[in-house]
Design a protein around this motif. Structure first.
Motif, short mmCIF file in Angstrom:
data_model
loop_
_atom_site.label_atom_id
_atom_site.label_comp_id
_atom_site.label_asym_id
_atom_site.label_seq_id
_atom_site.Cartn_x
_atom_site.Cartn_y
_atom_site.Cartn_z
N GLY A 38 21.70 -9.71 -4.99
CA GLY A 38 21.86 -8.75 -3.90
C GLY A 38 20.59 -8.10 -3.41
O GLY A 38 20.65 -7.10 -2.70
N HIS A 39 19.45 -8.66 -3.76
CA HIS A 39 18.16 -8.12 -3.31
C HIS A 39 18.02 -6.64 -3.61
O HIS A 39 17.69 -5.83 -2.73
N LYS A 40 18.25 -6.27 -4.86
CA LYS A 40 17.97 -4.90 -5.28
C LYS A 40 16.45 -4.68 -5.23
O LYS A 40 15.67 -5.60 -5.48
N ARG A 41 16.07 -3.46 -4.92
CA ARG A 41 14.66 -3.15 -4.69
C ARG A 41 13.80 -3.50 -5.90
O ARG A 41 14.06 -3.06 -7.02
N THR A 42 12.78 -4.32 -5.69
CA THR A 42 11.81 -4.69 -6.72
C THR A 42 10.41 -4.46 -6.15
O THR A 42 10.05 -5.06 -5.14
N ILE A 43 9.65 -3.59 -6.79
CA ILE A 43 8.32 -3.22 -6.29
C ILE A 43 7.25 -3.87 -7.15
O ILE A 43 7.25 -3.72 -8.37
N ARG A 44 6.36 -4.60 -6.50
CA ARG A 44 5.20 -5.19 -7.18
C ARG A 44 3.94 -4.48 -6.69
O ARG A 44 3.68 -4.44 -5.48
N PRO A 45 3.14 -3.92 -7.55
CA PRO A 45 1.90 -3.30 -7.09
C PRO A 45 0.97 -4.34 -6.45
O PRO A 45 0.78 -5.42 -7.00
N ASN A 46 0.45 -4.01 -5.30
CA ASN A 46 -0.56 -4.85 -4.66
C ASN A 46 -1.90 -4.52 -5.32
O ASN A 46 -2.74 -3.82 -4.76
N ALA A 47 -2.05 -5.01 -6.55
CA ALA A 47 -3.17 -4.59 -7.40
C ALA A 47 -4.52 -4.88 -6.77
O ALA A 47 -5.48 -4.13 -6.97
N LYS A 48 -4.62 -5.94 -6.00
CA LYS A 48 -5.90 -6.30 -5.41
C LYS A 48 -6.39 -5.22 -4.46
O LYS A 48 -7.58 -4.85 -4.46
N LYS A 49 -5.51 -4.67 -3.66
CA LYS A 49 -5.91 -3.63 -2.71
C LYS A 49 -5.86 -2.23 -3.33
O LYS A 49 -6.66 -1.36 -2.98
N LEU A 50 -4.92 -2.04 -4.24
CA LEU A 50 -4.82 -0.72 -4.85
C LEU A 50 -6.00 -0.39 -5.75
O LEU A 50 -6.35 0.78 -5.92
N SER A 51 -6.62 -1.40 -6.34
CA SER A 51 -7.70 -1.14 -7.29
C SER A 51 -8.83 -0.35 -6.65
O SER A 51 -9.30 0.65 -7.22
N SER A 52 -9.28 -0.76 -5.47
CA SER A 52 -10.37 -0.03 -4.81
C SER A 52 -9.89 1.34 -4.34
O SER A 52 -10.67 2.30 -4.30
N LEU A 53 -8.61 1.42 -4.00
CA LEU A 53 -8.07 2.70 -3.55
C LEU A 53 -8.05 3.71 -4.69
O LEU A 53 -8.38 4.89 -4.51
N PHE A 54 -7.67 3.26 -5.88
CA PHE A 54 -7.66 4.17 -7.03
C PHE A 54 -9.07 4.62 -7.39
O PHE A 54 -9.28 5.77 -7.80
N MET A 55 -10.03 3.73 -7.25
CA MET A 55 -11.41 4.10 -7.57
C MET A 55 -11.94 5.16 -6.61
O MET A 55 -12.80 5.96 -6.97
N ALA A 56 -11.43 5.18 -5.37
CA ALA A 56 -11.91 6.13 -4.37
C ALA A 56 -10.96 7.32 -4.20
O ALA A 56 -11.12 8.12 -3.28
#
Length: 539
Positions: free
Chosen positions: A436-454
């Motif tokens: 039933g396509h229950k919500r599944t969230i995958r972190p976009n780690a490639k883009k989030l990594s630089s965002l977390f650093m800044a």
């Protein structure tokens, strides 16, 4: 004498005509000439337009629907992409999809006894979910070979050192009986056959993601000659792309034929009910921040020489692992987020601090010190150890049975958050799509990594806006992945069907087309938890 003359406009006048009359004549004649010129010009334009239409009418008429649809799609996309809404708890578009793996009436029944080509032994590999892929594919391979499948053996020598057998984790009778029409499955090779064998079963290992043709060309001749063949290290040994009936069989095995034993199901449902009593909806997070995972990934999290030495020692268990650059792996999105980063991502997406979390994980690297920032962000933090004490004791010596409990709770959660693209993440993502396509969230780690650093260089609103932008396309929407992309276990596209009607989407009529516009329109008519104006995630 009366002299009659003409003016340049062709109007007659006489010298005796007074000035007022002359002006009146000039005005009337001018109007007449302008009117005559306008009519001629308009008629000419109409003739020219008719000529063009006659030249292109066939094309325009035959493509009228196409152009109107493209125009509507472009207009909607342009408008909606500027502020595309997302409900963080549930995708309304999920109602349009359902799992479809029913057996085709024309699919031949399984061969029985001596009519089969022999007996297939399977030795799985890895932890619970990795072994699950091997069991699922083993049934399909047995079908391809027209072989009798012996209940697969589980791996007792992997990193997790669990000596559980198939019967300890899965309902073996259900497994055999529910798949009886497709494949003949037995618990062990008959004694008569074993006594007739003058040599042990022939053992071989097939390459990963082998197509059916490989099994027919390379395995079947040996099976016919030896009658018993064992395939070892059996995980992901069957190609992703199979014909429709074999793909649907794969789904019947994974989503219907493999059922946990009654004790596992009972305790798993008790854990779910305890979460439901505290909150009507909850998030399950598979942190996957264990020492072995971090060592295997080659990542570094700022723990100095102590961390480097500890993880380097663990990496020695895998002799073939190459040297990796921690900074490079993080930029490539190959490093799991820390528990704190997972929490920050969820808060930035819009989950409030009173949200209930179920955390599925083994031993967390760094222990409570590593988990504390996540607890601070979400105080309603629970694990299976916190929800069950005495009931959990019989399961504690067995990592696969503990993993099965986490599997059940994660599957039943309203939102499932994966922190890596490992076996459990893939298996559960595929199951939740199918169910039933229950919500599944995958972190976009490639883009989030630089965002977390800044992160320290921006205020919270800016950080939140950018996280939402980064995560667009990683929120588990039905059409985020194209059919045929990724692992079949992660996206079983052959077993997911789309309804040809739309329910509960106001009175708006939508085109019955299976394309990306459907999800855009569906999202546009729903109330949202957050709306993103920023179209890019700056790295």
């Amino acid at each position: 004498m009366v002299v009659v003359g003409k003016v340049g406009n062709g109007c007659k006048f006489t010298p005796t005509t007074n000035l007022a009359l002359l002006q009146k004549h000039q005005h009337v004649c001018g109007r007449f000439q302008r009117k005559q010129f306008s009519l001629s010009f308009i008629c000419g334009l109409m003739l020219f337009a008719l000529g063009l239409i006659s030249l292109f009418t066939g094309h325009v008429a035959s493509h009228l629907e196409y152009y109107s649809f493209k125009f509507m799609k472009g207009a909607l996309s342009s408008k909606l992409n500027r502020h595309p809404p997302i409900n963080i708890w549930k995708s309304k578009a999920s109602k349009l999809y359902y799992g479809c793996s029913s057996r085709d009436p024309n699919f031949p029944h399984a061969v029985r006894g001596r009519a089969s080509n022999g007996y297939l032994l399977i030795a799985t590999s890895g932890g619970l979910n990795q072994q699950r892929t091997g069991i699922t594919d083993a049934v399909v391979v047995a079908r391809i070979l027209n072989a009798t499948l012996v209940v697969p053996e589980l791996d007792h020598h992997s990193f997790w050192k669990d000596d559980s057998d198939f019967v300890d984790i899965f309902d073996i009778e259900w497994f055999i009986n529910s798949l009886a029409k497709d494949v003949t499955i037995i618990k062990r090779i008959p004694d008569k056959v074993m006594r007739s064998m003058d040599r042990p079963p022939y053992t071989m290992r097939v390459p990963r993601k082998s197509p059916p043709e490989f099994y027919l060309d390379q395995v079947l001749p040996t099976l016919l000659r030896r009658r018993v063949v064992q395939l070892t290290k059996f995980d992901y040994r069957l190609a992703n792309n199979l014909d429709e009936q074999l793909a649907k069989l794969r789904c019947r095995v994974n989503y219907h034929g493999l059922r946990f034993t009654k004790p596992i199901r009972k305790l798993g449902q008790e854990l779910v009910m305890k979460m439901r009593k505290m909150a009507t909806r909850f998030i399950a997070i598979h942190l996957r921040f264990e020492p072995d995972m971090l060592a295997f990934s080659g990542c570094y999290y700022g723990g100095g020489d102590k961390e480097r030495n500890q993880l380097a020692e663990i990496r020695k268990r895998w002799e073939t692992l190459p040297d990796m650059s921690p900074e490079g792996e993080r930029k490539r999105g190959k490093c799991p987020l820390t528990p704190e980063e997972v929490g920050l991502m969820l808060r930035a997406l819009g989950f409030k601090n009173d949200t209930y979390l179920y955390v599925a994980s083994g031993e967390i690297y760094g222990g409570e010190q590593t988990l504390q920032p996540l607890r601070d962000l979400f105080p309603n933090f629970y694990t299976k150890e916190m929800l069950a004490s005495e009931e959990l004791k019989p399961f504690l010596p067995y990592s696969s049975r503990l993993a099965a409990l986490d599997y059940i709770v994660c599957d039943e959660s309203d939102v499932f958050v994966t922190n890596n693209n490992g076996n459990m993440a893939k298996i559960l993502a595929g199951r939740r799509r199918y169910m039933g396509h229950k919500r599944t969230i995958r972190p976009n780690a490639k883009k989030l990594s630089s965002l977390f650093m800044a992160r320290k260089d921006m205020d919270w609103d800016t950080f939140s806006r950018k996280v939402k932008s980064c995560q667009r396309g990683f929120m588990g929407e039905p059409e985020e992945m194209r059919p045929g992309r990724g692992e079949f276990h992660e996206f079983p596209s052959s077993c997911i069907c789309k309804r040809n009607y739309y329910n509960d989407y106001s009175d708006m009529e939508l085109p019955r087309r299976q394309n990306s516009l459907d999800s855009v329109v569906v999202e546009s008519v729903n109330n949202t938890e957050w709306m993103e104006a920023d179209t890019g995630c700056k790295e």
